[in-house]
Design a protein around this motif. Sequence first.
Motif, mmCIF file in Angstrom:
data_model
loop_
_atom_site.group_PDB
_atom_site.id
_atom_site.type_symbol
_atom_site.label_atom_id
_atom_site.label_comp_id
_atom_site.label_asym_id
_atom_site.label_seq_id
_atom_site.Cartn_x
_atom_site.Cartn_y
_atom_site.Cartn_z
ATOM 1 N N ILE A 176 58.578 32.330 15.014
ATOM 2 C CA ILE A 176 59.396 31.741 13.919
ATOM 3 C C ILE A 176 58.581 31.017 12.975
ATOM 4 O O ILE A 176 58.791 31.172 11.599
ATOM 5 N N ALA A 177 57.497 30.361 13.195
ATOM 6 C CA ALA A 177 56.544 29.885 12.088
ATOM 7 C C ALA A 177 55.176 29.949 12.651
ATOM 8 O O ALA A 177 54.323 29.192 13.154
ATOM 9 N N PRO A 178 54.714 31.226 12.309
ATOM 10 C CA PRO A 178 53.010 31.689 12.591
ATOM 11 C C PRO A 178 52.151 30.796 11.917
ATOM 12 O O PRO A 178 51.140 30.273 12.323
ATOM 13 N N ASN A 179 52.426 30.832 10.356
ATOM 14 C CA ASN A 179 51.639 30.021 9.588
ATOM 15 C C ASN A 179 51.458 28.673 9.889
ATOM 16 O O ASN A 179 50.335 28.080 9.979
ATOM 17 N N LEU A 180 52.631 27.944 10.206
ATOM 18 C CA LEU A 180 52.651 26.520 10.708
ATOM 19 C C LEU A 180 51.650 26.367 11.834
ATOM 20 O O LEU A 180 50.951 25.503 11.851
ATOM 21 N N THR A 181 51.981 27.342 12.639
ATOM 22 C CA THR A 181 51.450 27.328 14.063
ATOM 23 C C THR A 181 49.668 27.389 13.766
ATOM 24 O O THR A 181 49.164 26.774 14.683
ATOM 25 N N ALA A 182 49.482 28.185 12.915
ATOM 26 C CA ALA A 182 47.852 28.428 12.698
ATOM 27 C C ALA A 182 47.346 27.316 12.066
ATOM 28 O O ALA A 182 46.204 26.693 12.418
ATOM 29 N N LEU A 183 48.068 26.300 11.347
ATOM 30 C CA LEU A 183 47.504 25.224 10.659
ATOM 31 C C LEU A 183 47.426 23.977 11.532
ATOM 32 O O LEU A 183 46.188 23.520 11.818
ATOM 33 N N VAL A 184 48.633 23.866 12.379
ATOM 34 C CA VAL A 184 48.660 22.295 12.893
ATOM 35 C C VAL A 184 48.935 22.741 14.527
ATOM 36 O O VAL A 184 48.911 21.589 15.276
ATOM 37 N N GLY A 185 49.144 23.723 14.917
ATOM 38 C CA GLY A 185 49.244 23.994 16.442
ATOM 39 C C GLY A 185 50.768 24.061 16.839
ATOM 40 O O GLY A 185 51.793 23.773 15.987
ATOM 41 N N GLU A 186 50.979 24.422 18.082
ATOM 42 C CA GLU A 186 52.282 24.671 18.453
ATOM 43 C C GLU A 186 53.116 23.295 18.441
ATOM 44 O O GLU A 186 54.265 23.145 18.115
ATOM 45 N N LEU A 187 52.458 22.403 19.216
ATOM 46 C CA LEU A 187 53.295 20.956 19.682
ATOM 47 C C LEU A 187 53.545 20.351 18.515
ATOM 48 O O LEU A 187 54.686 19.847 18.058
ATOM 49 N N VAL A 188 52.587 20.114 17.267
ATOM 50 C CA VAL A 188 52.677 19.521 16.179
ATOM 51 C C VAL A 188 53.638 20.160 15.446
ATOM 52 O O VAL A 188 54.447 19.454 14.785
ATOM 53 N N GLY A 189 53.564 21.307 15.335
ATOM 54 C CA GLY A 189 54.595 22.242 14.555
ATOM 55 C C GLY A 189 56.020 22.220 14.777
ATOM 56 O O GLY A 189 57.080 21.772 14.122
ATOM 57 N N ALA A 190 56.126 22.079 16.326
ATOM 58 C CA ALA A 190 57.406 22.016 16.570
ATOM 59 C C ALA A 190 58.045 20.698 16.585
ATOM 60 O O ALA A 190 59.403 20.715 16.349
ATOM 61 N N ARG A 191 57.335 19.667 16.828
ATOM 62 C CA ARG A 191 57.654 18.263 16.428
ATOM 63 C C ARG A 191 58.033 18.239 14.936
ATOM 64 O O ARG A 191 59.133 17.340 14.645
ATOM 65 N N LEU A 192 57.470 18.602 14.045
ATOM 66 C CA LEU A 192 57.638 18.688 12.654
ATOM 67 C C LEU A 192 59.094 19.443 12.473
ATOM 68 O O LEU A 192 60.001 18.883 11.785
ATOM 69 N N ILE A 193 59.552 20.368 13.079
ATOM 70 C CA ILE A 193 60.637 21.128 12.740
ATOM 71 C C ILE A 193 61.841 20.322 13.360
ATOM 72 O O ILE A 193 62.885 20.204 12.834
ATOM 73 N N ALA A 194 61.371 19.608 14.658
ATOM 74 C CA ALA A 194 62.740 19.108 15.249
ATOM 75 C C ALA A 194 62.789 17.651 14.444
ATOM 76 O O ALA A 194 64.060 17.030 14.387
ATOM 77 N N HIS A 195 61.860 17.142 13.832
ATOM 78 C CA HIS A 195 62.059 15.863 13.055
ATOM 79 C C HIS A 195 62.872 16.129 11.888
ATOM 80 O O HIS A 195 63.804 15.444 11.366
ATOM 81 N N GLY A 196 62.530 17.332 11.170
ATOM 82 C CA GLY A 196 63.350 17.632 9.887
ATOM 83 C C GLY A 196 64.629 18.111 10.181
ATOM 84 O O GLY A 196 65.420 18.174 9.113
ATOM 85 N N GLY A 197 64.971 18.602 11.334
ATOM 86 C CA GLY A 197 66.236 19.163 11.606
ATOM 87 C C GLY A 197 66.371 20.900 11.707
ATOM 88 O O GLY A 197 66.887 21.272 12.574
ATOM 89 N N SER A 198 65.604 21.335 10.839
ATOM 90 C CA SER A 198 65.394 22.802 10.981
ATOM 91 C C SER A 198 64.320 23.277 10.210
ATOM 92 O O SER A 198 63.781 22.467 9.397
ATOM 93 N N LEU A 199 63.852 24.532 10.152
ATOM 94 C CA LEU A 199 62.861 25.060 9.591
ATOM 95 C C LEU A 199 62.955 25.141 8.159
ATOM 96 O O LEU A 199 62.272 24.738 7.127
#
Length: 534
Positions: free
Chosen positions: A280-303
């Motif tokens: 779903i978010a390959p570029n965000l994962t490459a920058l900040v990692g899986e856990l941090v990217g998932a927490r950002l998406i969860a905190h924002g509500g959606s991608l």
Amino acid sequence: MILLFETPAGFALFKVLDEGKLSKVEDLGKDFSTPESARQIVKLKAFSKFENTSEALSAATLLIDSKPSKGLRKFLRAHCEGDILAVADSKLGNTIKEKLQIECVHNNAIMELMRGVRSQLTELISGLATQDLAPMSLGLSHSLSRYKLKFSPDKVDTMIIQAISLLDDLDKELNTYAMRVREWYGWHFPELAKIVQENIMYSKTVKLMGNRVNAAMLDFSEILPEEVEAELKEAAMISMGTEVSDLDLENIKDLCNQVLSLSEYRAQLFDYLKSRMNTIAPNLTALVGELVGARLIAHGGSLVNLAKQPGSTVQILGAEKALFRALKTKHATPKYGLIYHAYLIGQAAPKHKGKISRSLAAKAALAIRCDALGDGVDNTMGLENRLKLEARLRNLEGRELGHSAGSVKGKPKIEFYDKDRKGSGGLITPAKTYNPAADSIMGLADLSTKNEDKEPESEKTVGKKEKKKKKKNISEEVVEVAKEHENGDGEKEHENGDGEKKKKKKRKHVEANGEEDGETPSKKKEKKKKKSED
């Protein structure tokens, strides 16, 4: 001339009866004002009906890309041989001309003709009622809208939000259960908590060992290293823990099984989260990692919602309480939120974390928009931005190092090693001399005291010079007296006695003043005098 017209029910071919009226584009609207006048201009030649909605959707999607469907090609070959075909899309006309060798035409007159046919469509096509055409149009438009959105179940970020929430809950439960195992089994074997630090290894050891008496007979090589195993067996022999029953050990083992099963499920869930984030978010994962990217998406509500946020919001996402508290108390606002746990910020020095977090948030905002709204599925953008941020981090660290090691302007003076350089060594640097002017106030006070001490020393030297002059005068007088004594022939005894007394006094005076000078010339002369008297 034959007119190709697309409808929600199928494709229609109209024969143009009066081509002369196409030259007067302004009057075509009046000619289609009534069904009778419309039938005098065009006449239905053939109609190809769609069998179902899926066929209609596939044909409509191909027409959007200016490509004729297979059914349309067969329909045109059967009814358009040797005729000129009028189409609404010039690109579609070029494709038909290339594949079917049918002459196609497209201009303003054709578009005005299409508009007139659409206004009288139900009258020109028999069997097509308005009440039937409306639901067909609505269903096809909905299907076409879904296709345009390119809806894919792989792009659903709801699964990521649920997975990261469950992962955090599992971490809390695992820590609670692991601490309960340590506290419960610590009554029986308290030394084991210091020997085995990791929770999963501790649970596996307790499950395998049971009673501490069994430690000497068991093999822990699959769980623990050799050194830890030896230490465990030694501690089990001299443990100060209390004895427990077999029923207690069974309950402790059941709790250990719960801990191990939860840890296995957490590992599976983490692998699932990694795969979903890379999809779903390959570029965000490459920058900040899986856990941090998932927490950002969860905190924002959606991608998509996260893609609408600027980089400054992404930077402090998760630190809202600290932000509003700082604004209320007029203190410094936070520099990072959830993004603090990213790998790049963890590698930066404390004084560079703010700059790197700002740069990382800006790049992360671009990566999120690319993942949410872009067509690409690779992570090339994220990898490129990560390399740029790593280079910026190295630049910041190198600049700080040069500023501290160099001159005042921040330019370091670097001397390279050269083994062929003449001299004592490959790298020659001038020896530094002590500068007393750079001392503090204490040094200045010491200098003043030294100057005061020098003044009495100068007075002493002056006194010594005066003493030396007196000694010289006394020695000269002694020499003169000796000469007179040698040259005198008829002097009286009382005069000789008085002279000897004077000489003794002079000798004492000379010895008192010239003890430090060693043998002065006056002493040598006195020795000669004594010899002459003998």
